[in-house]
Design a protein around this motif. Structure first.
Motif, PDB file in Angstrom:
ATOM      1  N   UNK A  12     -95.950   5.313 128.525  1.00  0.00           N
ATOM      2  CA  UNK A  12     -96.781   4.137 128.767  1.00  0.00           C
ATOM      3  C   UNK A  12     -97.340   4.178 130.194  1.00  0.00           C
ATOM      4  N   UNK A  13     -98.380   3.367 130.416  1.00  0.00           N
ATOM      5  CA  UNK A  13     -99.036   3.339 131.726  1.00  0.00           C
ATOM      6  C   UNK A  13     -99.619   1.951 131.940  1.00  0.00           C
ATOM      7  N   UNK A  14    -100.019   1.689 133.179  1.00  0.00           N
ATOM      8  CA  UNK A  14    -100.831   0.510 133.479  1.00  0.00           C
ATOM      9  C   UNK A  14    -101.998   0.962 134.351  1.00  0.00           C
ATOM     10  N   UNK A  15    -103.106   0.284 134.203  1.00  0.00           N
ATOM     11  CA  UNK A  15    -104.326   0.712 134.863  1.00  0.00           C
ATOM     12  C   UNK A  15    -104.518   0.078 136.221  1.00  0.00           C
ATOM     13  N   UNK A  16    -105.014   0.880 137.156  1.00  0.00           N
ATOM     14  CA  UNK A  16    -105.477   0.406 138.465  1.00  0.00           C
ATOM     15  C   UNK A  16    -106.948   0.761 138.521  1.00  0.00           C
ATOM     16  N   UNK A  17    -107.840  -0.229 138.567  1.00  0.00           N
ATOM     17  CA  UNK A  17    -109.266   0.018 138.367  1.00  0.00           C
ATOM     18  C   UNK A  17    -110.124  -0.696 139.393  1.00  0.00           C
ATOM     19  N   UNK A  18    -111.381  -0.171 139.460  1.00  0.00           N
ATOM     20  CA  UNK A  18    -112.397  -0.777 140.306  1.00  0.00           C
ATOM     21  C   UNK A  18    -113.725  -0.823 139.549  1.00  0.00           C
ATOM     22  N   UNK A  19    -114.585  -1.690 139.923  1.00  0.00           N
ATOM     23  CA  UNK A  19    -115.908  -1.829 139.324  1.00  0.00           C
ATOM     24  C   UNK A  19    -116.854  -0.770 139.874  1.00  0.00           C
ATOM     25  N   UNK A  20    -117.697  -0.184 138.974  1.00  0.00           N
ATOM     26  CA  UNK A  20    -118.766   0.730 139.389  1.00  0.00           C
ATOM     27  C   UNK A  20    -120.044  -0.076 139.562  1.00  0.00           C
TER      28      UNK A  20
ATOM     29  N   UNK B  66    -103.746  -3.693 135.787  1.00  0.00           N
ATOM     30  CA  UNK B  66    -103.628  -4.172 134.421  1.00  0.00           C
ATOM     31  C   UNK B  66    -102.203  -4.228 133.918  1.00  0.00           C
ATOM     32  N   UNK B  67    -102.094  -4.576 132.622  1.00  0.00           N
ATOM     33  CA  UNK B  67    -100.793  -4.669 131.980  1.00  0.00           C
ATOM     34  C   UNK B  67    -100.319  -3.270 131.563  1.00  0.00           C
ATOM     35  N   UNK B  68     -99.041  -3.221 131.213  1.00  0.00           N
ATOM     36  CA  UNK B  68     -98.499  -1.962 130.706  1.00  0.00           C
ATOM     37  C   UNK B  68     -99.083  -1.683 129.316  1.00  0.00           C
ATOM     38  N   UNK B  69     -99.634  -0.479 129.132  1.00  0.00           N
ATOM     39  CA  UNK B  69    -100.304  -0.092 127.890  1.00  0.00           C
ATOM     40  C   UNK B  69     -99.710   1.203 127.361  1.00  0.00           C
ATOM     41  N   UNK B  70     -99.977   1.447 126.066  1.00  0.00           N
ATOM     42  CA  UNK B  70     -99.588   2.713 125.444  1.00  0.00           C
ATOM     43  C   UNK B  70    -100.832   3.562 125.208  1.00  0.00           C
ATOM     44  N   UNK B  71    -100.692   4.884 125.258  1.00  0.00           N
ATOM     45  CA  UNK B  71    -101.872   5.745 125.064  1.00  0.00           C
ATOM     46  C   UNK B  71    -102.511   5.511 123.696  1.00  0.00           C
ATOM     47  N   UNK B  72    -103.840   5.583 123.656  1.00  0.00           N
ATOM     48  CA  UNK B  72    -104.585   5.413 122.400  1.00  0.00           C
ATOM     49  C   UNK B  72    -104.794   6.780 121.764  1.00  0.00           C
ATOM     50  N   UNK B  73    -104.534   6.914 120.466  1.00  0.00           N
ATOM     51  CA  UNK B  73    -104.733   8.211 119.791  1.00  0.00           C
ATOM     52  C   UNK B  73    -106.160   8.719 120.051  1.00  0.00           C
ATOM     53  N   UNK B  74    -106.342   9.987 120.248  1.00  0.00           N
ATOM     54  CA  UNK B  74    -105.349  11.057 119.948  1.00  0.00           C
ATOM     55  C   UNK B  74    -104.401  11.331 121.098  1.00  0.00           C
TER      56      UNK B  74
ATOM     57  N   UNK C 100    -111.021   4.089 136.845  1.00  0.00           N
ATOM     58  CA  UNK C 100    -109.663   3.695 136.486  1.00  0.00           C
ATOM     59  C   UNK C 100    -108.694   4.845 136.669  1.00  0.00           C
ATOM     60  N   UNK C 101    -107.463   4.482 137.170  1.00  0.00           N
ATOM     61  CA  UNK C 101    -106.354   5.436 137.266  1.00  0.00           C
ATOM     62  C   UNK C 101    -105.201   4.890 136.443  1.00  0.00           C
ATOM     63  N   UNK C 102    -104.653   5.728 135.556  1.00  0.00           N
ATOM     64  CA  UNK C 102    -103.501   5.346 134.735  1.00  0.00           C
ATOM     65  C   UNK C 102    -102.224   5.705 135.473  1.00  0.00           C
ATOM     66  N   UNK C 103    -101.384   4.706 135.762  1.00  0.00           N
ATOM     67  CA  UNK C 103    -100.201   4.883 136.600  1.00  0.00           C
ATOM     68  C   UNK C 103     -98.943   4.801 135.730  1.00  0.00           C
ATOM     69  N   UNK C 104     -97.981   5.690 136.005  1.00  0.00           N
ATOM     70  CA  UNK C 104     -96.722   5.724 135.256  1.00  0.00           C
ATOM     71  C   UNK C 104     -95.791   4.615 135.728  1.00  0.00           C
ATOM     72  N   UNK C 105     -95.376   3.696 134.905  1.00  0.00           N
ATOM     73  CA  UNK C 105     -94.310   2.766 135.305  1.00  0.00           C
ATOM     74  C   UNK C 105     -92.988   3.491 135.540  1.00  0.00           C
ATOM     75  N   UNK C 106     -92.771   4.585 134.769  1.00  0.00           N
ATOM     76  CA  UNK C 106     -91.503   5.290 134.920  1.00  0.00           C
ATOM     77  C   UNK C 106     -91.381   5.961 136.290  1.00  0.00           C
ATOM     78  N   UNK C 107     -92.520   6.177 136.963  1.00  0.00           N
ATOM     79  CA  UNK C 107     -92.459   6.719 138.320  1.00  0.00           C
ATOM     80  C   UNK C 107     -91.693   5.743 139.226  1.00  0.00           C
ATOM     81  N   UNK C 108     -92.009   4.463 139.107  1.00  0.00           N
ATOM     82  CA  UNK C 108     -91.308   3.452 139.891  1.00  0.00           C
ATOM     83  C   UNK C 108     -89.862   3.317 139.419  1.00  0.00           C
ATOM     84  N   UNK C 109     -89.650   3.365 138.096  1.00  0.00           N
ATOM     85  CA  UNK C 109     -88.299   3.196 137.561  1.00  0.00           C
ATOM     86  C   UNK C 109     -87.388   4.331 138.016  1.00  0.00           C
ATOM     87  N   UNK C 110     -87.922   5.565 138.055  1.00  0.00           N
ATOM     88  CA  UNK C 110     -87.119   6.701 138.527  1.00  0.00           C
ATOM     89  C   UNK C 110     -86.792   6.547 140.010  1.00  0.00           C
TER      90      UNK C 110
END
Length: 714
Positions: A163-171, A150-158, A183-193
């Motif tokens: 930020x993260x982007x999703x890597x997902x599969x259908x159940x 998925x696209x880069x997203x920001x966490x939803x409150x609370x 779904x797994x939320x992946x850090x873009x900053x992991x790649x940037x670092x």
């Protein structure tokens, strides 16, 4: 003198002009070469960085994919109610999974309505509707689309954090319907670092993005989301050339021109990019050229001045060298003419003597009242003279290394012992002969007849050097290698060395280099042709060996013949008697192929007198036509080797292919094909041949065919 001064001044003037023009041209050329080299180096660096980034991203997504597969296996065919009931246990499992993956922020299991059943963050899962997230909509709206990024997203409150982007599969449900999303939320900053760690070169650039132009991670980082326009310059370039490559583009995000490489991850809708700013590449080039200017300009000017001065000297040297070369070529030409004249004169002298004997014998045989004893004596004289002529021709071919050898495995020590008595008779009783045999069998694969001739030639040469009195020592031993030969060209089994030592006068230094020349001899006219040692030299070289000579004036000489040693068992040679009688043909049919009509007629007439049935043709093509009519009409084919069109060897190979059981006998006085490649397993009869030799070879081959046919019948 004035002309020389004018030329010197003109040279100085040209050097002054060149001292400015040439360094400038060299600098421009060096600048172009340097720019190309730096560009190529930069491209290689980009390719290496792209390889590293691609491999890293591929491993990250494959690891996440395997984690999603593991999650899918854990909850396969488990209803939502049971997942909720096991939430605490599944939460701990997901938390443990996320802890092992530094690139993953959290892991989620959603039901078909977009509500979280379990996650790795908290227990119980929040009652928030996530059905509006892209990673959920993509699976809910379509069938099984595999892994979705998925696209880069920001966490939803609370929830808070990076930020993260999703890597997902259908159940899938039990009936293969839609049961929810993993779904797994992946850090873009992991790649940037990671990109920051490997992108240490000035102007380095890395990018991780989706195929629709959405940039997920980027180095250098920016504070806003980036989406590349598919119709923009970068999007158009990638769309036009989706295969990996390097492009130079200006980024619409920061307006910086970069040299960029891109590559898609296998099985994932993700591109990885790596590049360098073109300004950084130009900075490298300017730094290199400034060094050339600081350190190279003075040295280049000085070097060019020295080269200009050396040019004049070089032209003078070339002129002198050209004159020397002309003189050397004239000398070599004169030496070649002298050698050719000596060779031609020697051959003509010896052959004229032999022809004189033959001509005189023929003239005397024509007398009608010639007594029978004298007639037989003249016939014997003709036969002996032909044998001597054949031997002379063989010595010439041996020196030229063009005689057809018949290699066979034999034991050298035994052969030398057999020759001892013959050598003793040949050199006389006043010369003592000492034979030193080897301690172990010394086997070689060579022409035994040529070997014996070589030993006899060396013995006769030693006899003449000792003037009929002294000691002749023939020793057979082993040698690890050839003298003065490269290591790679040595025989792995070593060599057999046969040395012939005499106590004669030795070889003067001024004659040492000419002893193997044809027709070179120090003997009086009529006492030698000078071909004996030439035969030894040619036989050794053609057999893969060498001849070494050691001599001291007044103390004798040692000639050592080296032949490659071979593995195997030697067989005693049985030479047929020279006066063996001819064998009757008894109706045996022979196809004679000979382009020389006189030689062919002689062969057919001689065979017909012995009871053979013959058919004479003048070419290989006619021979194949005869065999096509009926090959069973002939018991053996007797063909010359050197013929126009198809050679006798090619004819024999074609007969072997078409009529495998029909034997073929080759005959030739000389053929470079046979000398270089052998007879390919066919029987060979050397010219000149006698009627007796011809009948024995043909009879033997015909009898062998009958035995083979009898065995096939049995």
């Amino acid at each position: 003198m004035r002309i020389e001064q004018r030329n010197s001044l003109r040279l100085l003037q040209w050097m002054m002009v060149a001292s400015l023009a040439l360094p400038l041209a060299l600098f421009v050329f060096a600048s172009a070469v340097s720019w190309v080299s730096i560009r190529e180096t930069a491209d290689r660096e980009i390719e290496r960085a792209l390889d590293v980034a691609h491999e890293h991203a591929l491993k990250v997504f494959e690891t996440i994919d395997r984690s999603l597969s593991e999650m899918a296996e854990i909850i396969r065919d488990v209803p939502d109610a049971e997942i909720v009931a096991r939430e605490q246990l599944l939460h701990l499992r997901l938390k443990q999974l996320v802890a092992s993956l530094p690139q993953v922020k959290s892991a989620w299991i959603f039901d078909a309505k977009g509500h979280a059943l379990v996650n790795s963050l908290v227990v119980p899962a929040p009652g928030i509707d996530f059905s509006d997230r892209d990673y959920f909509r993509a699976h809910a709206a379509a069938g099984d689309i595999g892994t979705y990024i998925g696209e880069a997203l920001k966490p939803r409150p609370p929830y808070q954090g990076a930020a993260f982007f999703g890597v997902s599969r259908r159940r899938p449900s039990e009936d293969s319907g839609f049961a929810g999303v993993l779904q797994a939320s992946v850090f873009p900053e992991y790649f940037e670092n990671y990109y920051a760690r490997i992108g240490r070169e000035p102007g380095s650039y890395f990018m991780l993005g989706r195929t629709d132009g959405t940039v997920l991670a980027r180095f250098p980082t920016v504070d806003r989301d980036i989406r590349l326009d598919p119709k923009g310059p970068i999007g158009k370039t990638i769309a036009a050339s989706p295969t990996p490559g390097l492009i130079t583009v200006t980024s619409p995000t920061d307006g910086i021109e970069r040299r960029l490489g891109y590559r898609r991850l296998a099985e994932y809708p993700i591109y990885v990019g790596a590049g360098l700013e073109t300004s950084a590449i130009r900075a490298r080039w300017l730094s290199t050229m400034s060094q050339h200017l600081i350190f190279g300009a003075p040295a280049t000017a000085l070097l060019f001045a020295l080269l200009g001065l050396a040019l004049r000297r070089t032209r003078h040297l070339y002129f002198e060298a050209e004159k020397r070369q002309v003189a050397e070529e004239a000398l070599k030409h004169g030496q070649r003419l002298e050698a050719l004249g000596q060779l031609t004169g020697g051959v003509a002298h010896d052959f004229n003597n032999l022809l004189t004997v033959i001509r005189a014998s023929v003239d005397l045989l024509r007398r009608p009242d010639l007594p029978e004893p004298r007639r037989l004596r003249y016939i014997d004289a003709i036969s002996d003279t032909v044998t001597r002529a054949a031997k002379l021709t063989g010595q010439l071919l041996a020196f030229a290394r063009r005689q057809t050898l018949k290699p066979e495995v034999f034991e050298v020590g035994r052969s030398v012992q057999t020759l001892a008595e013959m050598i003793g008779t040949l050199i006389g009783s006043r010369i003592e002969i000492v034979i030193l045999g080897p301690e172990e069998p010394c086997l070689v694969n060579a022409d035994a007849g040529q070997f014996e001739t070589a030993i006899i030639n060396m013995a006769v040469n030693a006899r003449d050097a000792m003037e009929g009195r002294g000691r002749l020592t023939i020793a057979v031993g082993m040698a690890a290698s050839l003298p003065n030969a490269a290591p790679l060209s040595q025989n792995p089994y070593g060599y057999v060395a046969v040395s012939v030592a005499d106590t004669g006068s030795g070889i003067p230094p001024d004659q040492f280099e000419r002893i193997f020349e044809p027709f070179f001899t120090t003997k009086q006219a009529g006492h030698g042709t000078g071909l004996g040692l030439s035969q030894v030299f040619g036989f050794a070289r053609q057999s893969g060996g060498e001849v070494a000579v050691a001599s001291e004036v007044g103390k004798g000489s040692i000639f050592t013949l080296y032949l490659p040693r071979t593995a195997g068992s030697g067989k005693s040679r049985q030479t047929p008697a020279a006066d063996a009688s001819a064998i009757a043909g008894s109706g045996m049919s022979v196809l004679v192929v000979e382009d020389n009509s006189e030689v062919g007629q002689f062969a057919t007439d001689a065979l017909a007198d012995l009871g053979y049935t013959t058919r004479l043709v003048g070419s290989a093509a006619h021979a194949l036509e005869e065999l096509a009519v009926g090959a069973d009409r002939f018991d053996v084919v007797f063909t010359d080797v050197v013929m126009p069109g198809m050679t006798g060897l090619e004819l024999a190979q074609e007969i072997r292919r078409r009529h495998a059981d029909l034997p073929v006998v080759l005959t030739s006085g000389y053929s470079h094909v046979l000398s270089e490649h052998g007879s390919h397993g066919f029987e060979l009869l050397q010219k000149p041949y006698s009627v007796e030799q011809l009948s024995r070879v043909l009879h033997g081959m015909g009898r062998l065919r009958k035995v083979r046919r009898a065995n096939e019948v049995i």
